[in-house]
Design a protein around this motif. Structure first.
Motif, PDB file in Angstrom:
ATOM      1  N   GLY A 215       0.788  -1.221   0.000  1.00  0.00           N
ATOM      2  CA  GLY A 215       0.000   0.000   0.000  1.00  0.00           C
ATOM      3  C   GLY A 215       0.817   1.267   0.000  1.00  0.00           C
ATOM      4  N   GLU A 216       2.113   1.181   0.285  1.00  0.00           N
ATOM      5  CA  GLU A 216       2.978   2.366   0.308  1.00  0.00           C
ATOM      6  C   GLU A 216       3.580   2.694  -1.053  1.00  0.00           C
ATOM      7  N   GLN A 217       3.347   1.882  -2.063  1.00  0.00           N
ATOM      8  CA  GLN A 217       3.983   2.099  -3.356  1.00  0.00           C
ATOM      9  C   GLN A 217       3.616   3.461  -3.941  1.00  0.00           C
ATOM     10  N   LEU A 218       4.593   4.089  -4.591  1.00  0.00           N
ATOM     11  CA  LEU A 218       4.414   5.400  -5.205  1.00  0.00           C
ATOM     12  C   LEU A 218       4.503   5.296  -6.727  1.00  0.00           C
ATOM     13  N   PHE A 219       3.859   6.250  -7.402  1.00  0.00           N
ATOM     14  CA  PHE A 219       4.012   6.448  -8.851  1.00  0.00           C
ATOM     15  C   PHE A 219       3.748   5.168  -9.647  1.00  0.00           C
ATOM     16  N   LEU A 220       2.623   4.528  -9.371  1.00  0.00           N
ATOM     17  CA  LEU A 220       2.320   3.254 -10.025  1.00  0.00           C
ATOM     18  C   LEU A 220       2.228   3.406 -11.543  1.00  0.00           C
ATOM     19  N   GLU A 221       1.645   4.507 -12.013  1.00  0.00           N
ATOM     20  CA  GLU A 221       1.564   4.719 -13.460  1.00  0.00           C
ATOM     21  C   GLU A 221       2.947   4.892 -14.065  1.00  0.00           C
ATOM     22  N   ASP A 222       3.819   5.629 -13.357  1.00  0.00           N
ATOM     23  CA  ASP A 222       5.183   5.813 -13.846  1.00  0.00           C
ATOM     24  C   ASP A 222       5.923   4.484 -13.907  1.00  0.00           C
ATOM     25  N   LEU A 223       5.781   3.679 -12.856  1.00  0.00           N
ATOM     26  CA  LEU A 223       6.462   2.385 -12.844  1.00  0.00           C
ATOM     27  C   LEU A 223       6.054   1.555 -14.049  1.00  0.00           C
ATOM     28  N   SER A 224       4.771   1.595 -14.388  1.00  0.00           N
ATOM     29  CA  SER A 224       4.294   0.835 -15.544  1.00  0.00           C
ATOM     30  C   SER A 224       4.924   1.340 -16.846  1.00  0.00           C
ATOM     31  N   LEU A 225       5.042   2.667 -16.972  1.00  0.00           N
ATOM     32  CA  LEU A 225       5.663   3.235 -18.176  1.00  0.00           C
ATOM     33  C   LEU A 225       7.161   2.961 -18.209  1.00  0.00           C
ATOM     34  N   TRP A 226       7.822   3.049 -17.063  1.00  0.00           N
ATOM     35  CA  TRP A 226       9.265   2.829 -17.022  1.00  0.00           C
ATOM     36  C   TRP A 226       9.622   1.399 -17.419  1.00  0.00           C
ATOM     37  N   ARG A 227       8.750   0.463 -17.120  1.00  0.00           N
ATOM     38  CA  ARG A 227       9.052  -0.947 -17.406  1.00  0.00           C
ATOM     39  C   ARG A 227       9.274  -1.207 -18.890  1.00  0.00           C
ATOM     40  N   ALA A 228       8.777  -0.329 -19.746  1.00  0.00           N
ATOM     41  CA  ALA A 228       8.983  -0.504 -21.182  1.00  0.00           C
ATOM     42  C   ALA A 228      10.441  -0.289 -21.564  1.00  0.00           C
ATOM     43  N   ARG A 229      11.187   0.486 -20.734  1.00  0.00           N
ATOM     44  CA  ARG A 229      12.572   0.815 -21.089  1.00  0.00           C
ATOM     45  C   ARG A 229      13.552   0.553 -19.954  1.00  0.00           C
ATOM     46  N   ALA A 230      13.067   0.036 -18.843  1.00  0.00           N
ATOM     47  CA  ALA A 230      13.936  -0.160 -17.681  1.00  0.00           C
ATOM     48  C   ALA A 230      13.585  -1.463 -16.982  1.00  0.00           C
ATOM     49  N   ASP A 231      14.527  -1.929 -16.192  1.00  0.00           N
ATOM     50  CA  ASP A 231      14.319  -3.096 -15.348  1.00  0.00           C
ATOM     51  C   ASP A 231      13.786  -2.580 -14.011  1.00  0.00           C
ATOM     52  N   VAL A 232      12.498  -2.727 -13.746  1.00  0.00           N
ATOM     53  CA  VAL A 232      11.858  -2.198 -12.540  1.00  0.00           C
ATOM     54  C   VAL A 232      11.535  -3.353 -11.601  1.00  0.00           C
ATOM     55  N   LEU A 233      12.105  -3.329 -10.395  1.00  0.00           N
ATOM     56  CA  LEU A 233      11.912  -4.381  -9.416  1.00  0.00           C
ATOM     57  C   LEU A 233      11.431  -3.759  -8.103  1.00  0.00           C
ATOM     58  N   VAL A 234      10.405  -4.350  -7.506  1.00  0.00           N
ATOM     59  CA  VAL A 234       9.799  -3.830  -6.278  1.00  0.00           C
ATOM     60  C   VAL A 234       9.776  -4.938  -5.238  1.00  0.00           C
ATOM     61  N   THR A 235      10.117  -4.577  -3.998  1.00  0.00           N
ATOM     62  CA  THR A 235      10.037  -5.519  -2.898  1.00  0.00           C
ATOM     63  C   THR A 235       9.348  -4.861  -1.709  1.00  0.00           C
ATOM     64  N   VAL A 236       8.746  -5.669  -0.842  1.00  0.00           N
ATOM     65  CA  VAL A 236       8.095  -5.160   0.366  1.00  0.00           C
ATOM     66  C   VAL A 236       8.546  -5.973   1.568  1.00  0.00           C
ATOM     67  N   ASP A 237       8.502  -5.326   2.739  1.00  0.00           N
ATOM     68  CA  ASP A 237       8.845  -6.035   3.973  1.00  0.00           C
ATOM     69  C   ASP A 237       7.707  -6.934   4.443  1.00  0.00           C
ATOM     70  N   HIS A 238       6.491  -6.431   4.303  1.00  0.00           N
ATOM     71  CA  HIS A 238       5.324  -7.152   4.818  1.00  0.00           C
ATOM     72  C   HIS A 238       4.312  -7.366   3.688  1.00  0.00           C
ATOM     73  N   PRO A 239       4.355  -8.488   3.018  1.00  0.00           N
ATOM     74  CA  PRO A 239       3.424  -8.727   1.911  1.00  0.00           C
ATOM     75  C   PRO A 239       1.997  -8.870   2.415  1.00  0.00           C
ATOM     76  N   GLU A 240       1.060  -8.554   1.541  1.00  0.00           N
ATOM     77  CA  GLU A 240      -0.353  -8.694   1.837  1.00  0.00           C
ATOM     78  C   GLU A 240      -0.942  -9.753   0.914  1.00  0.00           C
ATOM     79  N   PRO A 241      -2.145 -10.253   1.229  1.00  0.00           N
ATOM     80  CA  PRO A 241      -2.775 -11.233   0.334  1.00  0.00           C
ATOM     81  C   PRO A 241      -2.870 -10.691  -1.092  1.00  0.00           C
ATOM     82  N   GLY A 242      -2.437 -11.484  -2.039  1.00  0.00           N
ATOM     83  CA  GLY A 242      -2.452 -11.079  -3.434  1.00  0.00           C
ATOM     84  C   GLY A 242      -1.144 -10.508  -3.934  1.00  0.00           C
ATOM     85  N   TRP A 243      -0.209 -10.226  -3.028  1.00  0.00           N
ATOM     86  CA  TRP A 243       1.086  -9.700  -3.443  1.00  0.00           C
ATOM     87  C   TRP A 243       1.915 -10.802  -4.088  1.00  0.00           C
ATOM     88  N   SER A 244       2.359 -10.577  -5.324  1.00  0.00           N
ATOM     89  CA  SER A 244       3.119 -11.589  -6.054  1.00  0.00           C
ATOM     90  C   SER A 244       4.562 -11.183  -6.295  1.00  0.00           C
TER      91      SER A 244
END
Length: 265
Positions: free
Chosen positions: A142-171
């Motif tokens: 729930g703390e993730q920022l700039f979700l739209e930007d992350l989606s656009l960046w993935r077209a030209r960059a290697d974008v990796l996200v990690t969390v300390d406390h995953p929630e149901p549905g987090w893959s």
């Protein structure tokens, strides 16, 4: 030292306690900011705090604010048309990556905000670069920022996200952001690294990068202390021989390592 009025042009909620404000000058604008620099934003009747720019779009000054105190809470409540005081630009900027180098961005929490203009500059600039990897970590999804930007960046960059406390549905990944370094594509001897987040995270990441062969002078960090005047007069932001409001917030790890050798100083 006198804030100039800026009007809220747009307000976007990033997470439960974080908003991004687009500000436009109500009179004469401030000078153009560079990625990594900061402004002192003033909530009238409450006070002012330093905030790095999270976007540079012509006359629009963009800041991403997390509500953690009275001033930041007041700024987060600001709505379209409200006036905010601003002064700046202050501080040092991220150094542009050397031509054809790989670019590695590592952030923790809201630390992605000061790095966002640099990512946009790399992607939209004329300079050639190798690979771009954006590694970012949060306490929970729930703390993730700039979700739209992350989606656009993935077209030209290697974008990796990690969390300390995953929630149901987090893959995605779980654990510290340093755990993503093994999956990131970059050449240690041709890499420019940019780190922003909690100091413990930056120390661990910088030391890991040096062990992998990245030169200390090619690793940059954004440091934070109690900035009040932003002009080097009051001394509240002193860190050893450095006044971070003036000599920072961006420092190379070859200079910052000794300053951060004692945690929580």
């Amino acid at each position: 030292m006198t804030p100039v009025p800026y009007r809220v042009l747009a307000r976007r909620r990033e997470s439960a306690d974080t908003v991004t404000l687009d500000l436009v000058a109500a009179g004469a604008p401030l000078r153009t900011f560079r990625p990594g620099q900061y402004a002192m934003l003033y909530a009238f009747g409450v006070g002012e705090i330093p905030l790095s720019v999270s976007g540079i779009d012509g006359p629009v000054l963009r800041h991403t604010v997390r509500a953690v105190g009275k001033v930041s809470e007041a700024l987060c409540r600001a709505g379209r048309g409200d006036l905010i005081g601003a002064r700046g630009p202050y501080g040092t900027a991220w150094r542009t990556p050397p031509s054809h180098s790989d670019v590695l961005i590592v952030s923790g929490g809201i630390g992605l905000a000061p790095l966002r203009p640099l990512i946009e500059e790399v992607l939209n600039g004329e300079a050639e670069f190798g690979t771009l990897a954006v590694l970012t970590g949060y306490r929970d999804p729930g703390e993730q920022l700039f979700l739209e930007d992350l989606s656009l960046w993935r077209a030209r960059a290697d974008v990796l996200v990690t969390v300390d406390h995953p929630e149901p549905g987090w893959s995605g990944a779980t654990g510290l952001v340093t755990g993503l370094l093994d999956a990131a594509a970059f050449r240690p001897d041709h890499c420019a690294a940019y780190l922003c987040g909690p100091e413990a995270m930056m120390r661990a990441t910088a030391r890991d990068l040096l062990r992998r062969g990245v030169a200390a002078e090619r690793v940059q960090v954004s440091l934070e202390r109690n900035m009040r005047c932003a002009t080097g007069w009051c001394g509240h932001c002193q860190l050893g021989p450095v006044l971070l409001c003036r000599d920072g917030p961006i420092l190379g790890w070859d200079r910052a390592e000794s300053l951060l050798s004692t945690p929580e100083v």
